[in-house]
Motif scaffolding. Sequence first.
Motif, PDB file in Angstrom:
ATOM      1  N   VAL A 244       0.747  -0.770   0.074  1.00  0.00           N
ATOM      2  CA  VAL A 244      -0.060  -0.399  -0.278  1.00  0.00           C
ATOM      3  C   VAL A 244       1.180   0.921   0.027  1.00  0.00           C
ATOM      4  CG1 VAL A 244      -1.466   1.767   1.345  1.00  0.00           C
ATOM      5  CG2 VAL A 244      -1.964  -1.093   1.278  1.00  0.00           C
TER       6      VAL A 244
ATOM      7  N   ILE B 120      -5.645  -6.600  -0.800  1.00  0.00           N
ATOM      8  CA  ILE B 120      -5.123  -6.353  -0.931  1.00  0.00           C
ATOM      9  C   ILE B 120      -4.225  -6.063  -2.266  1.00  0.00           C
ATOM     10  CG2 ILE B 120      -2.073  -4.818  -0.397  1.00  0.00           C
ATOM     11  CD1 ILE B 120      -4.027  -3.609   1.473  1.00  0.00           C
ATOM     12  N   GLU B 233     -10.273  -3.068   2.156  1.00  0.00           N
ATOM     13  CA  GLU B 233      -7.890  -3.440   1.746  1.00  0.00           C
ATOM     14  C   GLU B 233      -8.772  -3.113  -0.288  1.00  0.00           C
ATOM     15  OE1 GLU B 233      -8.965  -5.392   4.766  1.00  0.00           O
ATOM     16  OE2 GLU B 233      -7.088  -5.612   5.100  1.00  0.00           O
TER      17      GLU B 233
END
Lengths: 290, 308
Positions: A244, B120, B233
């Motif tokens: 991320v 993710i 996510e």
Amino acid sequence: MAASTEKQNPAFYALLAALVVMSVGPIALMLATSFKMNVDIYDESVSAFFFTPTISNYETVLCNVLWYEPAHVDYCDPTFGRALGNSLFVAIVSTALTLVIGCMAAYALVRFKFMGRGTVSMTTLMMRMVPPAVLLVPVFGIWTFQYGLDQSHMGIILVYTAMNLPFVIWILQSFIVQVPIQLEEAARMDGANPIQVFFMVVLPIIKPGLAAAAIFTFRIAWNEFLLANALLGRSTRTVPVTIVNSITEYDIDWGVIMATGMLLAVPPIIFTFAASRQIITGMTAGAVKG
Amino acid sequence: MSAVARANRLTPYMFLAPATVVLVFALLYPIGYMVYASFLDWSPSQRIGEADFIGLRNYANLLTDAAFLESFWVTIKFAAVVVTLEMIIGVGLALLLDRNIRGLSLLRTIFILPMMIAPIVVGLMWRYMYHPTVGIFNRTIKNLGFEQGIPWLSDSTWSFIAVVIADVWQWTPFIFILALAAMQSLPRSALEAAEIDGANEWQKIVLIKIPLMMPVLIVTLLLRLIDAFKVLEVIMVLTNGGPGLSTEIVALRIFRTAQEFQELGEAAAMSNLLLIMLMALTIGMFMYTKIQEARTARMLKAAQAEDE
């Protein structure tokens, strides 16, 4: 029932093929892109699946754990290699811890008739409903100011253990119920104490349940982002957090990020093929036979 | 009491102690802490004791905050749309594939893959596919001869659709697997009786399979609904809530309120509202299964009485 030679419509097989392509397609595309040079990714004349493959993306990601220095890497960023080690450590330790603690609790609940199964499944359901986002503020506050466990692996391991325990206790219970009590009584007659009975008699029988519980726990600890992001520091970060962090920038290095994503996806994919039956058991246990 | 008897009496507590300690310190206490924090004006640099107690002001602010109400609405809209689509497709596929075919177990294995991969990474894969120029969708559209691609992640309507598609891809298999398991444990006798009475495929589905599967389907629906409220996510990676607030679900807003705006008290209040809503759903689900169990037990008893 007709035998397995039941004749099916060709359209039926077309549907099957389409379903397989749809579920595997995005993963296959990620795999293909991870072996693609950035020049080829941005070149519209290069096909999505047919191109000259390169392992340079993986070399960039893993540069600090490789035994050689890849020629194309000018500056080796150790973030990912380190995060991979962190992720493995956190996932394995929290899985082991959850299984041991969960096993003991499930055994006590079944054999010593502590609470009804109703109470336990109610609690499990209640805990299943708590979103990680809800734990964000309290976990940050408590772990930082009261437990002093921020930045450390132990802190996040404790969170994952607590998050997974209700489900693990619940699923193991349904396996322990099926262990014949006569076996345990026989062992006790032979002079085994409760702890020996548990390890020598019960554990070997509930192996499939343990496998299902282990996969679910590992998956959560391995994939989780939100709480790891809030608790872990630069050197203790896990892979999802580093991923991320590297996409918040405007310009995404697709080849490298796909290689990173692929490395994160590989263990769950291996588990899926190795133990799909246990996974399905874990998934359906709640609804179908609850 | 002898030492052995005392040890035996203590064994259950010994077995339960570690789990109790972990759950109390790392789950129950944090939840209580969250409720308390929701009454505070608290920033991450302060210890919780230094934060000002402001009573219900966080809640009052939230209920008049257009952005929060919007995110609440987006969450409900998202959950409703994905769960409806996934139920229809998942149950439909289970009905179609409930037969003896070779390779069904391999198919099931392949279907589990999207659920096992990190959210993710799922977000990442779809973000790449939705990419305006290099993404496979817009490339295909261009290759088909259209000038304009679809603004997948930059238009508020399309980004909502994009997020829904990714979730449907990931979670329809869950419904499919549960529905298929339920279907394969249906009593064969009921279906055979219907066949003897001359029921066609369609009548068998509508009159027998679906009604008998109803309890499982409702539990599946509720499980999925609870999980849909927890999604974070995938959306964070895909759109980060945007453009504007078009895909900003409550979980994402909690994250941003705590992380970016540093308003821990307000984030706690949001968490509490989300938790209350999920708790209502869960209790509803639990009561439903209890009622259903009682009803099945009654029916079994009645059937036995009839046999005698």
